[in-house]
Design a protein around this motif. Structure first.
Motif, PDB file in Angstrom:
ATOM      1  N   GLY A 141       0.812  -1.209   0.000  1.00  0.00           N
ATOM      2  CA  GLY A 141       0.000   0.000   0.000  1.00  0.00           C
ATOM      3  C   GLY A 141       0.849   1.264   0.000  1.00  0.00           C
ATOM      4  O   GLY A 141       2.088   1.219   0.066  1.00  0.00           O
ATOM      5  N   LEU A 142       0.204   2.402  -0.058  1.00  0.00           N
ATOM      6  CA  LEU A 142       0.896   3.689  -0.127  1.00  0.00           C
ATOM      7  C   LEU A 142       1.762   3.961   1.099  1.00  0.00           C
ATOM      8  O   LEU A 142       2.799   4.613   1.000  1.00  0.00           O
ATOM      9  N   LEU A 143       1.356   3.458   2.263  1.00  0.00           N
ATOM     10  CA  LEU A 143       2.124   3.698   3.482  1.00  0.00           C
ATOM     11  C   LEU A 143       3.085   2.549   3.798  1.00  0.00           C
ATOM     12  O   LEU A 143       3.673   2.508   4.863  1.00  0.00           O
ATOM     13  N   GLY A 144       3.241   1.610   2.869  1.00  0.00           N
ATOM     14  CA  GLY A 144       4.192   0.526   3.055  1.00  0.00           C
ATOM     15  C   GLY A 144       3.622  -0.736   3.666  1.00  0.00           C
ATOM     16  O   GLY A 144       4.342  -1.713   3.852  1.00  0.00           O
ATOM     17  N   ALA A 145       2.341  -0.739   3.992  1.00  0.00           N
ATOM     18  CA  ALA A 145       1.722  -1.933   4.576  1.00  0.00           C
ATOM     19  C   ALA A 145       1.385  -2.929   3.462  1.00  0.00           C
ATOM     20  O   ALA A 145       0.963  -2.548   2.375  1.00  0.00           O
ATOM     21  N   VAL A 146       1.587  -4.199   3.739  1.00  0.00           N
ATOM     22  CA  VAL A 146       1.244  -5.243   2.777  1.00  0.00           C
ATOM     23  C   VAL A 146      -0.244  -5.551   2.897  1.00  0.00           C
ATOM     24  O   VAL A 146      -0.751  -5.794   3.986  1.00  0.00           O
ATOM     25  N   LYS A 147      -0.923  -5.541   1.785  1.00  0.00           N
ATOM     26  CA  LYS A 147      -2.359  -5.807   1.767  1.00  0.00           C
ATOM     27  C   LYS A 147      -2.616  -7.062   0.938  1.00  0.00           C
ATOM     28  O   LYS A 147      -2.105  -7.188  -0.171  1.00  0.00           O
ATOM     29  N   VAL A 148      -3.394  -7.974   1.482  1.00  0.00           N
ATOM     30  CA  VAL A 148      -3.756  -9.195   0.769  1.00  0.00           C
ATOM     31  C   VAL A 148      -4.962  -8.890  -0.107  1.00  0.00           C
ATOM     32  O   VAL A 148      -5.998  -8.449   0.381  1.00  0.00           O
ATOM     33  N   GLU A 149      -4.799  -9.112  -1.410  1.00  0.00           N
ATOM     34  CA  GLU A 149      -5.902  -8.853  -2.341  1.00  0.00           C
ATOM     35  C   GLU A 149      -6.755 -10.090  -2.576  1.00  0.00           C
ATOM     36  O   GLU A 149      -7.959  -9.997  -2.742  1.00  0.00           O
ATOM     37  N   ASP A 150      -6.117 -11.268  -2.643  1.00  0.00           N
ATOM     38  CA  ASP A 150      -6.850 -12.487  -2.948  1.00  0.00           C
ATOM     39  C   ASP A 150      -6.112 -13.655  -2.309  1.00  0.00           C
ATOM     40  O   ASP A 150      -4.892 -13.665  -2.250  1.00  0.00           O
ATOM     41  N   ALA A 151      -6.842 -14.640  -1.826  1.00  0.00           N
ATOM     42  CA  ALA A 151      -6.232 -15.840  -1.245  1.00  0.00           C
ATOM     43  C   ALA A 151      -7.048 -17.053  -1.658  1.00  0.00           C
ATOM     44  O   ALA A 151      -8.272 -16.990  -1.721  1.00  0.00           O
ATOM     45  N   GLU A 152      -6.348 -18.149  -1.968  1.00  0.00           N
ATOM     46  CA  GLU A 152      -7.045 -19.384  -2.311  1.00  0.00           C
ATOM     47  C   GLU A 152      -6.394 -20.552  -1.587  1.00  0.00           C
ATOM     48  O   GLU A 152      -5.179 -20.582  -1.409  1.00  0.00           O
ATOM     49  N   LEU A 153      -7.206 -21.498  -1.161  1.00  0.00           N
ATOM     50  CA  LEU A 153      -6.722 -22.691  -0.480  1.00  0.00           C
ATOM     51  C   LEU A 153      -6.179 -23.662  -1.518  1.00  0.00           C
ATOM     52  O   LEU A 153      -6.882 -24.040  -2.444  1.00  0.00           O
TER      53      LEU A 153
END
Length: 59
Positions: A32-44
Motif C-alpha cells: 500500500g501507499l504507506l508501506g503496509a502489505v495488503k492481501v488482495e486475494d487468497a485461495e486454499l
C-alpha cells in the motif's frame, strides 16, 4: 456428527468442523501507499491433518 468441511490432501480422510488442520494457501499481495502489505486475494491450495502435513526441510 456434522458433515465434513474438506478432505486431507494426503490421506483423503475427512477434516470436520472443529478439527485442527494445516492449510497451504496461495495469495496475491500488494504494498500500500504507506508501506503496509495488503492481501488482495487468497485461495486454499491444500489442507492436511497435522500428522499428514509434509515437513519443512530444516538446515
Amino acid at each position: 456428527m456434522s458433515a465434513p468441511i474438506m478432505t486431507c490432501t494426503a490421506c483423503e480422510r475427512e477434516i470436520g468442523r472443529g478439527d485442527k488442520y494445516v492449510a497451504v494457501t496461495r495469495q496475491t499481495e500488494r504494498v500500500g501507499l504507506l508501506g503496509a502489505v495488503k492481501v488482495e486475494d487468497a485461495e486454499l491450495v491444500a489442507a492436511y491433518h497435522p500428522s499428514c502435513a509434509p515437513r519443512k526441510d530444516t538446515p
